[in-house]
Structure formats: C-alpha cells, structure tokens
Design a protein around this motif. Structure first.
Motif, PDB file in Angstrom:
ATOM      1  N   UNK A  14       0.809  -1.208   0.000  1.00 33.73           N
ATOM      2  CA  UNK A  14       0.000   0.000   0.000  1.00 33.73           C
ATOM      3  C   UNK A  14       0.846   1.263   0.000  1.00 33.73           C
ATOM      4  N   UNK A  15       1.971   1.220   0.705  1.00 37.05           N
ATOM      5  CA  UNK A  15       2.801   2.401   0.843  1.00 37.05           C
ATOM      6  C   UNK A  15       3.837   2.434  -0.279  1.00 37.05           C
ATOM      7  N   UNK A  16       3.591   3.264  -1.281  1.00 38.63           N
ATOM      8  CA  UNK A  16       4.481   3.314  -2.441  1.00 38.63           C
ATOM      9  C   UNK A  16       5.856   3.863  -2.084  1.00 38.63           C
ATOM     10  N   UNK A  17       5.951   4.665  -1.044  1.00 40.05           N
ATOM     11  CA  UNK A  17       7.249   5.202  -0.646  1.00 40.05           C
ATOM     12  C   UNK A  17       8.204   4.099  -0.212  1.00 40.05           C
ATOM     13  N   UNK A  18       7.687   3.029   0.304  1.00 36.31           N
ATOM     14  CA  UNK A  18       8.537   1.923   0.758  1.00 36.31           C
ATOM     15  C   UNK A  18       8.913   0.989  -0.374  1.00 36.31           C
ATOM     16  N   UNK A  19       8.167   1.001  -1.477  1.00 38.64           N
ATOM     17  CA  UNK A  19       8.450   0.086  -2.570  1.00 38.64           C
ATOM     18  C   UNK A  19       9.226   0.737  -3.699  1.00 38.64           C
ATOM     19  N   UNK A  20       9.481   2.032  -3.597  1.00 37.22           N
ATOM     20  CA  UNK A  20      10.241   2.718  -4.634  1.00 37.22           C
ATOM     21  C   UNK A  20      11.680   2.239  -4.636  1.00 37.22           C
ATOM     22  N   UNK A  21      12.320   2.211  -5.800  1.00 38.36           N
ATOM     23  CA  UNK A  21      13.726   1.822  -5.825  1.00 38.36           C
ATOM     24  C   UNK A  21      14.588   2.895  -5.166  1.00 38.36           C
ATOM     25  N   UNK A  22      15.626   2.472  -4.472  1.00 40.51           N
ATOM     26  CA  UNK A  22      16.497   3.434  -3.798  1.00 40.51           C
ATOM     27  C   UNK A  22      17.591   3.880  -4.751  1.00 40.51           C
ATOM     28  N   UNK A  23      18.080   5.089  -4.510  1.00 47.26           N
ATOM     29  CA  UNK A  23      19.173   5.604  -5.330  1.00 47.26           C
ATOM     30  C   UNK A  23      20.465   4.925  -4.895  1.00 47.26           C
TER      31      UNK A  23
END
Length: 70
Positions: free
Chosen positions: A7-16
């Motif tokens: 649900x939380x897209x911020x946690x599933x985004x790829x990291x730099x």
C-alpha cells in the motif's frame, strides 16, 4: 488484504545508488568541460555548483569564451 509495503508506495520505490550518483556527477562534469570550462576549475567545484552552472549552459559557454579571449 494488502500488506503495508504494497500500500505504501514510498517503501516500494527503488532506492538511489552511489554508483548511479557517481555516473551522473561525472557526466555533468564532462558537459561542463565540453562547454569550454577549464578542467582544473571543474575539479575544484562541488556537485551543487556544477548543477547550478548547467542550468544555464549558454551563459557558461559565453563566460568561457570571454575568459579565453582575455
């Protein structure tokens, strides 16, 4: 039911990654050198200054041309 990570897209985004950051910074340095800036000057600049200079490439090219003429 969805989990929190779905649900939380911020946690599933790829990291730099650090490698990608180095590649971007080296590409930006090359762009400044192509505009005519001195290599020693570019080497002393920090990444924030480099990005600021690249926001106005025509101005940088004009400054470099004036410095070479003088």
């Amino acid at each position: 039911m969805a989990t929190t990570s779905e649900r939380n897209k911020n946690r599933t985004r790829p990291t730099k990654s650090g490698g990608d950051k180095r590649k971007r910074q080296n590409a930006q340095k090359k762009r400044l050198l192509e505009l005519g800036m001195d290599e020693a000057v570019v080497a002393k600049m920090n990444p924030k200054e480099i990005v600021t200079k690249l926001k106005h490439p025509a101005k940088v090219a004009k400054e470099c041309a004036a410095a070479k003429d003088a």
